[in-house]
Design an enzyme around this catalytic site. Sequence first.
Site, PDB file in Angstrom:
ATOM      1  N   TRP A 149       0.835  -1.190   0.000  1.00 17.63           N
ATOM      2  CA  TRP A 149       0.000   0.000   0.000  1.00 17.63           C
ATOM      3  C   TRP A 149       0.876   1.248   0.000  1.00 17.63           C
ATOM      4  O   TRP A 149       2.073   1.152   0.264  1.00 17.63           O
ATOM      5  CB  TRP A 149      -0.938   0.014   1.218  1.00 17.63           C
ATOM      6  CG  TRP A 149      -2.211   0.768   0.923  1.00 17.63           C
ATOM      7  CD1 TRP A 149      -2.588   1.988   1.417  1.00 17.63           C
ATOM      8  CD2 TRP A 149      -3.250   0.363   0.026  1.00 17.63           C
ATOM      9  NE1 TRP A 149      -3.794   2.352   0.887  1.00 17.63           N
ATOM     10  CE2 TRP A 149      -4.225   1.384   0.025  1.00 17.63           C
ATOM     11  CE3 TRP A 149      -3.453  -0.753  -0.787  1.00 17.63           C
ATOM     12  CZ2 TRP A 149      -5.394   1.321  -0.763  1.00 17.63           C
ATOM     13  CZ3 TRP A 149      -4.598  -0.826  -1.559  1.00 17.63           C
ATOM     14  CH2 TRP A 149      -5.555   0.200  -1.537  1.00 17.63           C
ATOM     15  N   ASP A 205      -0.003  11.081   0.013  1.00 14.09           N
ATOM     16  CA  ASP A 205      -1.046  12.098   0.119  1.00 14.09           C
ATOM     17  C   ASP A 205      -2.407  11.462   0.371  1.00 14.09           C
ATOM     18  O   ASP A 205      -2.536  10.232   0.416  1.00 14.09           O
ATOM     19  CB  ASP A 205      -1.072  12.948  -1.161  1.00 14.09           C
ATOM     20  CG  ASP A 205      -1.635  12.169  -2.359  1.00 14.09           C
ATOM     21  OD1 ASP A 205      -1.388  10.947  -2.456  1.00 14.09           O
ATOM     22  OD2 ASP A 205      -2.334  12.769  -3.179  1.00 14.09           O
ATOM     23  N   GLU A 208      -3.450   8.748  -1.776  1.00 16.14           N
ATOM     24  CA  GLU A 208      -2.650   7.527  -1.621  1.00 16.14           C
ATOM     25  C   GLU A 208      -1.771   7.247  -2.832  1.00 16.14           C
ATOM     26  O   GLU A 208      -1.448   6.104  -3.114  1.00 16.14           O
ATOM     27  CB  GLU A 208      -3.551   6.306  -1.344  1.00 16.14           C
ATOM     28  CG  GLU A 208      -4.620   6.591  -0.315  1.00 16.14           C
ATOM     29  CD  GLU A 208      -5.356   5.354   0.144  1.00 16.14           C
ATOM     30  OE1 GLU A 208      -5.076   4.919   1.271  1.00 16.14           O
ATOM     31  OE2 GLU A 208      -6.169   4.814  -0.618  1.00 16.14           O
ATOM     32  N   GLU A 209      -1.415   8.297  -3.555  1.00 14.22           N
ATOM     33  CA  GLU A 209      -0.668   8.096  -4.787  1.00 14.22           C
ATOM     34  C   GLU A 209       0.695   8.770  -4.786  1.00 14.22           C
ATOM     35  O   GLU A 209       1.625   8.280  -5.418  1.00 14.22           O
ATOM     36  CB  GLU A 209      -1.473   8.667  -5.977  1.00 14.22           C
ATOM     37  CG  GLU A 209      -2.764   7.933  -6.228  1.00 14.22           C
ATOM     38  CD  GLU A 209      -3.656   8.617  -7.258  1.00 14.22           C
ATOM     39  OE1 GLU A 209      -4.580   7.971  -7.741  1.00 14.22           O
ATOM     40  OE2 GLU A 209      -3.412   9.809  -7.566  1.00 14.22           O
ATOM     41  N   GLU A 424     -18.617   6.872  -4.977  1.00 15.35           N
ATOM     42  CA  GLU A 424     -17.415   7.707  -4.917  1.00 15.35           C
ATOM     43  C   GLU A 424     -17.401   8.731  -6.049  1.00 15.35           C
ATOM     44  O   GLU A 424     -17.055   9.890  -5.858  1.00 15.35           O
ATOM     45  CB  GLU A 424     -16.180   6.803  -5.010  1.00 15.35           C
ATOM     46  CG  GLU A 424     -14.863   7.545  -4.951  1.00 15.35           C
ATOM     47  CD  GLU A 424     -13.684   6.595  -5.084  1.00 15.35           C
ATOM     48  OE1 GLU A 424     -13.443   6.093  -6.210  1.00 15.35           O
ATOM     49  OE2 GLU A 424     -13.011   6.335  -4.062  1.00 15.35           O
TER      50      GLU A 424
END
Length: 502
Positions: A149, A205, A208-209, A424
Amino acid sequence: MVGANLLTLALLVPAAVSSAIHPGAHRRQSGLDGFVKSESSISLQGILNNIGPSGSAVSGASAGVVVASPSKTNPNYFYTWSRDAALTLKVLIDQFIAGDSSLETVIQQYISAQAKLQAVSNPSGDLSNGAGLGEPKFETNVTAFTGDWGRPQRDGPALRATALIAYGNHLLSSGKQSVVKSNIWPIVQNDLNYVAQYWNQTGFDLWEEVQGSSFFTIAAQHRALVEGSAFAKSLGESCDGCDSQAPQDFWNGTAVISNLANNGRSGLDVNSILSSIQTFDPSATCDDSTFQPCSARALLAHKAVVDSFRSIYKINSGKEAGKAVAIGRYPEDTYQGGNPWYLATLAAAEQLYDALYQWKKQGSLAITQTSLPFFQDLDSTARVGNYSSSSSTYSSLTGAVQTYADGFFSVVQQYTPSNGSLAEQFTRDDGTAISARDLTWSYAAFLTASDRRSGTVPASWGGIWCQSSADAVPGQLGHWFLFHSKCGILVVSAVYETLDKH
Ligand SMILES: *[C@@H]1O[C@H](CO)[C@@H](O)[C@H](O)[C@H]1NC(C)=O
Ligand SMILES: *[C@@H]1O[C@H](CO)[C@@H](O)[C@H](O)[C@H]1NC(C)=O
Ligand SMILES: *[C@@H]1O[C@H](CO)[C@@H](O)[C@H](O)[C@H]1NC(C)=O
Ligand SMILES: *[C@@H]1O[C@H](CO)[C@@H](O)[C@H](O)[C@H]1NC(C)=O
Ligand SMILES: *[C@@H]1O[C@H](CO)[C@@H](O)[C@H](O)[C@H]1NC(C)=O
């Protein structure tokens, strides 16, 4: 803490809400007000459906665990993220403080779950040096997620501290100091220590990238340390580790560059709008140095981000500057097709409602050279000046901002399926809901934006103490965070505690 006043979760659901999801229910109401009202009920229920142990959409999730979405495939969001959960609980806590006492049990279950989660060793580390607090997500049975992750993510502890401090301050105001000290302060203290110890290290961030320094993360950290310091003092404790962050500059003169990282992006990202609503302080004025929603920089940044989505989404075509449009995360996004997000579009509305609140409170609205382009999009006759609330210019400008803000809500209304479920994303081509269904954060974003629309605001976090004046460095947005003597932030070493009483 959890022993007293336990209701079953079934009883938590207000009668008016429990039967809220009827297909087409909100369509029968005319106009935006009716939609906002009915979708707010759906949103609150949508949140509760995603929290264990009794949430109807997340069977198997442990007590107090906030699941990001019931979706288990494409994408699998059947986990609990510290960030999403904390933002969601802040909403529930604010609603509880505003009078919805039915939410107390779920709040207490969340707190117990966080005490356990803080102590779970995970791939980011453990509690001995605090590093494990930067783990972004966990299994819904309060165990570690051990797959690959983007970790660590350093906003989670700060956001959790902010949520718990809001609840803690409320309990203090009702004289429950010993409960706060024994059950809330230890969790908050771990989180504050984490922020103080690790703020200067890079992380992923909020999307998550990107590995780097994220404006949203720094903003959330700053707020947590400021209010954490005051919270500690009111408990007769000290905020171990709430020490100075060094300057970081996210402002390039016309926009926020959301990530200080080598990622080949423009830097325009709804990250900055989310930062503005995270640092909104109803007691503060339109201060650039704390990036208040009504500050000139935050308004210009709002324009830059919103405009970046005008030409790239088909559903925005023909809507020129000054007209509300669907907003995504950042223009270069390709995740799940790179579409508009409900929470992003709602955040664009929320910042403007916050600004309206602030102008009303201070009785004036100033246009500076920096904010002029924002206002000229809404009213081509706008000029630099300071307009008192008794003036007709003030009325027409605030009216135009209100209309613009409502426009973002109308975009959400247009692309919300008739049963009111908020996923989303909605597609850039025709606005069909896509990606994770019933996203908890979408519902939380709906509730905060609708509260701000009706003028309901959260408690001050002390942002006013940190206002620029003597300490801010003009042109260096990053400096605001970091850390004025006036913010009252002291102390050094980090100590983490395991709460084995839970
Ligand atoms: C927790 O959930 C994970 C993922 O479903 C599972 O692999 C694990 O066995 C569970 N652990 C416990 C203690 O139930
Ligand atoms: C950490 O602090 C140093 C010194 O103030 C600064 O130059 C650096 O950019 C900071 N790094 C991060 C990731 O914030
Ligand atoms: C600031 O960044 C934005 C977004 O990348 C860019 O459009 C703008 O030209 C930059 N401004 C300056 C003064 O560099
Ligand atoms: C605008 O005017 C009001 C009232 O006269 C004053 O309090 C405020 O400081 C002024 N704001 C700016 C930015 O000049
Ligand atoms: C609501 O409608 C959407 C879109 O039609 C659908 O995907 C979703 O399953 C529905 N949700 C519920 C709870 O019926």
